[in-house]
Design a protein around this motif. Sequence first.
Motif: not given
Length: 734
Positions: A440-462
């Motif tokens: 794969l190394t010589t043929k494919v360029s791998l690009e990784l992406y991350y979308i955070p998903v959780s059932s937890e309630s959002p936490v205040s950043l303050s």
Amino acid sequence: MTANASWDSSRGSQSAAGEGDGLVSIESNIYRSLQTILRELNNHTLTVSQSKGVLRWTLHKTVLESPKHCVLLVKILVKELEKVKRLQYRTYIIPLLHTLIYAVYQSVYLPDDLCQRTYDLCKQLLTLPHPYCTIGLAYARLIKMEQITPGALYQRRILAEQRLQNSSFSLQEKVFVFADPAVFPDSLVTGVAADLEPEATFPGELDSVGAMVLHTLQAAMGESCNGAALKQALESLGCVVELFFHKVVSTLAQHTGDVAADRNSYCAKLQRIYEEILRTARLDASEGGPLCSCSLPNPELNFRIWREDNELWGAVIKFVRASSLNYSQECEEPPTASLGGRSRQLVTSTDSGIMRDIGTQDQPSLTRRAGQRRRLTQSDRMALMRESLEEPHATTGAPLPKDERPFTARIVVMGDDRTVGRLAKAYHSLRQREARCLYLTTKVSLELYYIPVSSESPVSLSEEGNIFPQTNLAVSSYLEKMDPWYECNISSLGRMIPKMAKMPASPNRRRKSDSFLPDVISYYIRTAIQPIYLTIYSVKIIFFNPGSTPVEDVFVCHLELDFPNIKMTHINEGSFRITRSTAELEGVMISVKYKRLSVSSREEDTAVSLRVLSAFIDAIPTTESEDPDLSCLTVNFGNFKSAREVSVRTCNIKIRTLENKAFCVCLDKDSRRTFKDVQCVEISRCLDPGFSLQKPSKPQPANFSLGDTKDTEEDHSATHSLPLPLNTFAGVGH
């Protein structure tokens, strides 16, 4: 002002005045929408708003209604960028830059003066530090390409994403979206899969081939092109459009990469193709007409549930096999189940091991089969090492330029910290597989992406002093701190995904292209070009049972040691008169050996013994006072004497129990990666398997030693460590 622009000409004075008033109103609305987005960018006092990404998406959808609206958006963005650069409001530069280049992608036609002004602005950003200069340079090259060959950005993007077969442009891309079943229930999987289904072509719409021809000809000819007549001609030609498609692609290929490329000759060739299309369709368009809107279609998003660890790279290998024309079976290694980080293949032996069974030269009876392991050539070793040297973390100087590989696999994972841990393990497994058999190394360029998903309630950043809350979204919180535009577009999307499953499906749903989820994912993979490198740590787990083989694994976020709740009775006897008092001591006595980091960044070997109740090892910073560059681990031990915690910072640590009591180890907060009956763990930076192919250099004689050998080994370990690159909008330097 706007009505008299060169790209807003009208034939009659009255119609010009009316149209000008309408464009002024639209320009004002676009400006207000952009200012609202920038204000939301600095809103960190309350829980992160879920409407931040919707604002950006709505703005782009609004301007796609007319080609003139896209030109207005580009004009406003250029003005805003010039202002924020002059006033040094650097927080706004990256969001405005990405919004600008995405508007250029979607624009049907950009006037020459506006295109030159955009190019000059991107060049001015080269005087700023990283990442502004890096992104500015990348976008300056794209704008320059669009200046010389109008329509090139749209054409290259649609050819790669839609994998349209042609003989001039061979690059192909594929997007895989993997959802963690530990986060996605069945109801959520159904809703997300429905949103990510491939778009259908509606009546009156052109397919990808016709859209590419329509956009390229309009971009090159500008207002002299009758967009409505051209679209009508392409719709009536049917399969004949394929012939003109190849002509347009070959014309761009002839003028790409040539320093002395002539734009006039390029536009003249496309002008002749335009006239030939109209003649074939028997349409007369001697005069120019209005341009037709031609938005960039979303790529095909292959949505899958990530149940097995090897599914991720198995999908990439299948993509390469199906797309490659010169596939060779010689270096084929199908994905197999991973046992202790190694892939095994069963080979039936026909050798009895008895010498007399090996026949003579005249009458051979048995032959030995060649070993299945294929030694890598020197060029294969260099390819693996170059893969790591292309990343800026791996060298002290500038990174090597990336080779243009024929395939690009964009891996988007959706989940929480457990999902990122699985991705790190799969990425490390891939490097191990490539170290044994390069494919794969010589043929494919791998690009990784991350979308955070959780059932937890959002936490205040303050909350003061705790900008990275202790939740299952520690990686997401760190990426948001490093890249505010990631928080606005991707983290807000992740908070909306669980609610999308609860929305009832409307029978009168609008067109598929208006779906919010695939539009944001497409925006993410097209503009997030700056990776943030998360350090991967290797852990060696030794069990109490002597017959158990030690296990080597990796983690990227969190490691937890769970000690049994042991209670002992300690008896004190007085010397004057006999008294007995008992005190309960909880925890386990452990031995800790680690390299302590000092203020001067020097490491000192330290060994201590202490009784603890618990131990938590974090690779992601949890407070603002910690080093944000992920350079070391933070180890917290729960002390038995008080409620306080003993904390150390190190890159290498060994923890061993001194009592006949085992403990449990959990990696990246994932119960699926829990190990029991553990006696000892050893943690260090994970080395890149690609560099393990190098033969160790001979030690220098003592008379010619340049320093301590231990320091050299540590520097070698740090230089050749394996990180996990997650693509973001700003990168680590923001």
